[in-house]
Scaffold this active site. Structure first.
Site, short mmCIF file in Angstrom:
data_model
loop_
_atom_site.label_atom_id
_atom_site.label_comp_id
_atom_site.label_asym_id
_atom_site.label_seq_id
_atom_site.Cartn_x
_atom_site.Cartn_y
_atom_site.Cartn_z
N SER A 185 8.02 -13.56 -23.92
CA SER A 185 6.95 -13.19 -23.01
C SER A 185 6.65 -11.71 -23.19
CB SER A 185 7.37 -13.44 -21.56
OG SER A 185 6.41 -12.91 -20.65
N TYR B 90 13.59 -12.54 -14.90
CA TYR B 90 12.88 -13.31 -15.93
C TYR B 90 12.56 -12.41 -17.12
CZ TYR B 90 9.00 -15.97 -18.05
OH TYR B 90 8.17 -16.63 -18.92
#
Length: 254
Positions: free
Chosen positions: A142, A155
Site C-alpha cells: 500500500s 496497517y
C-alpha cells in the site's frame, strides 16, 4: 504477456475488490487460479464470473493467518491443479482509528492478517518454487507504507513490513529464479475503502479531498492493478525483482 496460459496462481482475498480484479485478469490470461478467501461463498461468485468467459478458477476457504490451514490449502491446490507458479498476497483488513485509541487486541488482528498472513503463504509456497527453480510472488502492499496514513498506523506498519520482507526474500531467492515484487495501491474504490470512508456528507468530503490530491483526479479502481500483477507474473518481467511499484494516479511520486 502471452505465456501465462496453464500456469497455476494463488490469489489471497480474491473474492472481492482488487483481488477479484486480479483473479479475473489472470484467468483471462489463461492461468488456473486458486482463490484463498475467508468468505468462500462470496469468492465463488468471482469464480463463476471467470468461468462464464472460459476461465478456470477454484475457491478454497482459508484463513491466511492460520499457518496450518494455509499449508493444507497449498497442498490441496498443488494436488488439484499443479505446481504453483504465482503467489499473489492480496488479502488485507483494517479498522481505522487513531492509534492512541486502539489496543493490542486490534493490533494483533491487523498484524495477523496483513503481515503474518503473507509470511504464512511464502513459507508454504516458496519452497516448491525454489525446488523447481522458478516462480513469482507479487505482494499487494500500500502507498500507506510509503507515506503513512492517519488512523491506519498499524496497517501502514504491516504494509511497510511487507515491502521490506519482499526485498529481503527477493535477495535470498534470486539465485533460484524466484522473483518477488510489491505493488502499492493508492486510494481505491473497494469495499474496504467504503468501510473506511463510511457514508454521508462527511464521507463525500473526505473522498473529494483525496481526489483533489491525486494528479489524475480520480480514485483507483480494482482493475487498475490487475495489469501490473499479470505483467510481473509474465516472462516480460523476468529481469525485475525486489521492486516496489506504486499504482496511485501519481499521488506518490517517490
Amino acid at each position: 504477456m502471452n505465456d501465462l496460459k496453464g500456469k497455476i496462481a494463488i490469489v489471497t482475498g480474491g473474492g472481492q475488490g482488487i483481488g477479484k480484479a486480479i483473479t479475473l485478469r489472470l484467468a483471462a490470461e489463461g492461468c488456473l487460479v486458486a482463490i484463498f478467501d475467508l468468505r468462500p461463498d462470496a469468492a465463488e461468485e468471482t469464480a463463476q464470473a471467470a468461468r462464464s468467459t472460459g476461465g478456470n478458477v477454484k475457491v478454497y476457504g482459508v484463513d491466511v493467518s492460520d499457518q496450518a490451514a494455509v499449508n493444507a490449502a497449498v497442498a490441496s491446490v498443488e494436488a488439484d491443479l499443479g505446481p504453483v507458479w504465482l503467489l499473489v498476497n492480496n488479502a488485507g483488513w483494517d479498522q481505522p482509528a487513531p492509534f492512541l485509541s486502539t489496543d493490542s487486541t486490534l493490533w494483533n488482528k491487523i498484524i495477523a492478517i496483513n503481515l503474518m498472513g503473507p509470511l504464512n503463504l511464502h513459507k508454504a509456497v516458496c519452497p516448491g518454487m525454489v525446488q523447481r527453480g522458478a516462480g513469482r510472488v507479487v505482494n499487494i502492499a500500500s502507498d500507506a507504507a510509503r507515506v503513512g496514513t492517519a488512523t491506519e498506523a498499524v496497517y501502514s506498519a504491516c504494509k511497510g513490513g511487507i515491502i521490506a520482507f519482499t526485498k529481503s526474500v527477493a535477495r535470498e531467492l534470486a539465485r533460484n529464479n524466484v522473483l518477488l515484487n510489491a505493488v502499492c495501491p493508492g486510494p481505491t474504490n473497494t469495499p474496504m475503502m467504503q468501510q473506511v470512508l463510511g457514508t454521508g456528507e462527511q464521507a463525500v468530503k473526505w473522498k473529494d479531498a483525496m481526489v483533489r490530491g491525486i494528479p489524475l483526479k480520480r480514485m483507483g479502481e480494482p482493475e487498475d492493478y490487475a495489469g501490473i500483477v499479470a505483467f510481473l507474473a509474465s516472462s516480460d518481467a523476468g529481469y525485475i525483482t525486489g521492486q516496489t511499484i506504486s499504482v496511485s494516479g501519481g499521488l506518490n511520486m517517490i
